[in-house]
Design an enzyme around this catalytic site. Structure first.
Site, PDB file in Angstrom:
ATOM      1  N   LYS A 116       0.832  -1.212   0.000  1.00  0.00           N
ATOM      2  CA  LYS A 116       0.000   0.000   0.000  1.00  0.00           C
ATOM      3  C   LYS A 116       0.863   1.257   0.000  1.00  0.00           C
ATOM      4  O   LYS A 116       0.532   2.250  -0.653  1.00  0.00           O
ATOM      5  CB  LYS A 116      -0.948   0.012   1.217  1.00  0.00           C
ATOM      6  N   LYS A 198      -5.267 -15.203 -12.261  1.00  0.00           N
ATOM      7  CA  LYS A 198      -6.582 -15.614 -11.806  1.00  0.00           C
ATOM      8  C   LYS A 198      -7.547 -14.443 -11.903  1.00  0.00           C
ATOM      9  O   LYS A 198      -7.142 -13.315 -12.121  1.00  0.00           O
ATOM     10  CB  LYS A 198      -6.497 -16.135 -10.380  1.00  0.00           C
ATOM     11  N   LYS A 201     -10.485  -8.481  -9.109  1.00  0.00           N
ATOM     12  CA  LYS A 201     -11.201  -7.251  -9.456  1.00  0.00           C
ATOM     13  C   LYS A 201     -10.260  -6.145  -9.898  1.00  0.00           C
ATOM     14  O   LYS A 201     -10.637  -5.244 -10.607  1.00  0.00           O
ATOM     15  CB  LYS A 201     -12.102  -6.796  -8.319  1.00  0.00           C
TER      16      LYS A 201
END
Ligand code: TRP
Length: 335
Positions: A116, A198, A201
């Site tokens: 992050k 895979k 989102k």
């Protein structure tokens, strides 16, 4: 909830982003199976979302959608405690106490924190740093032993065990050690439609089938999946992107449909156009009822409100019991 169940399960569901087929087979399906045998607490992690999404305008529709989608997938609010993190004030209290047992060094070493920091150097807030402490509070608040999560959450769980053990040693045994737990076999990986990685989102949206996708959108995405001219002779090894299509078919198509295309591949007579059309049909048949159910729930505000109140009540009951113990062993009782 009854004691005849096998133990306590707790997990948090992120409220940002739309749920997709990967979430369904990787997480939700697991929750649905667990609800029969375990005492389950499933929570929408709305406070956690503030660490990266300080703008709260989207919070309400997101929370409603996540609840609706999970219920549409089979989670039963009568059987589990399905609730919002921010409705349980005890979470904030436990988080505060656990913060005194969490060290700056270990928090800074956390992989998700470092990621992050790299992605958003302009918003490295203390909430982000102590994200794993808040997650530990979610879990320990219910004295849960089993936490159905994916690999990316392993480190957070290990930290949660450390905080629990430190607490127990310093103040007295209150918390069991929680472990990652999933039902039965290994978790299914749901491949994306672009032949790489895979479903997720954040990555290629066109490679991911969302539970909210309309039939036409699903068909388009499936028909665009990467293929090639097909095997030139029988029994050739399968390229990854073709194997992915077979793997998706395993999830939503019947065994005989799958067997037919496997046979065709091995005989080198397969027609990928036909295969994708079949996969698209089966995918639509799988997703459409979930989408429709979810939409109906999402538009029923009074139902959603009842669900949230019922869930919060169950979660609060367990949270209060734990916090009584916590304050007692900590010596925060002066009369
Ligand atoms: N951190 C989890 C995620 O990113 C969400 C979460 C919040 C969670 N609280 C939790 C998961 C408690 C398990 C238990 O997916």
């Amino acid at each position: 909830m009854e004691n005849r169940k096998k133990g306590r399960v707790m997990s948090g569901i992120r409220s940002t982003g739309f749920l997709h087929l990967g979430n369904y087979f990787g997480a939700i399906r697991n929750y649905v199976r667990m609800q029969e045998e375990y005492d389950c607490f499933f929570m929408v992690a709305d406070i956690h979302s503030l660490t990266t999404h300080p703008d709260t305008k989207e919070l309400k529709p997101n929370v409603h959608r996540v609840l609706a989608e999970n219920i549409a997938c089979g989670l039963d609010p009568e059987k589990v405690a399905l609730y919002c993190q921010s409705h349980i004030y005890e979470t904030a209290e436990l988080y505060l106490y656990l913060n005194m047992l969490a060290y700056k060094g270990e928090l800074e070493k956390t992989t998700t924190f470092k990621d992050k920091v790299r992605q958003h150097p302009e918003n490295v807030n203390a909430g982000l740093l102590t994200y794993p402490v808040l997650q530990a509070a979610d879990i320990l608040l219910h004295q849960a032993s089993y936490v159905p999560v994916g690999k990316d959450q392993e480190q957070h769980l290990e930290m949660c065990r450390n905080f629990a053990n430190r607490f127990n040693h310093r103040y007295g045994e209150v918390f069991p050690e929680p472990y990652a737990f999933n039902f039965g076999e290994d978790l299914v990986k749901v491949p994306g439609l672009d032949g790489s990685g895979k479903m997720s989102k954040s990555e290629n949206q066109n490679a991911t089938i969302f539970l909210a996708d309309e039939d036409e959108v699903i068909r388009k995405k499936v028909m665009k999946a990467k293929t090639d001219a097909g095997p030139s002779e029988p029994n050739m090894p399968m390229p990854d992107y073709i194997e992915n299509i077979f793997n998706l078919m395993k999830l939503v198509s019947t065994p005989d449909v799958l067997a037919k295309f496997q046979h065709d591949y091995n005989q080198a007579i397969i027609r990928y156009g036909d295969m994708k059309k079949q996969l698209a049909d089966d995918m639509v048949a799988f997703i459409a009822p979930i989408r429709e159910k979810s939409e109906a729930i999402r538009n029923n505000e009074s139902y959603l409100r009842n669900i949230m109140e019922m869930g919060a009540e169950k979660a609060r009951k367990s949270a209060r019991l734990t916090m009584e113990k916590v304050r007692t062993v900590m010596g925060l009782k002066y009369y």
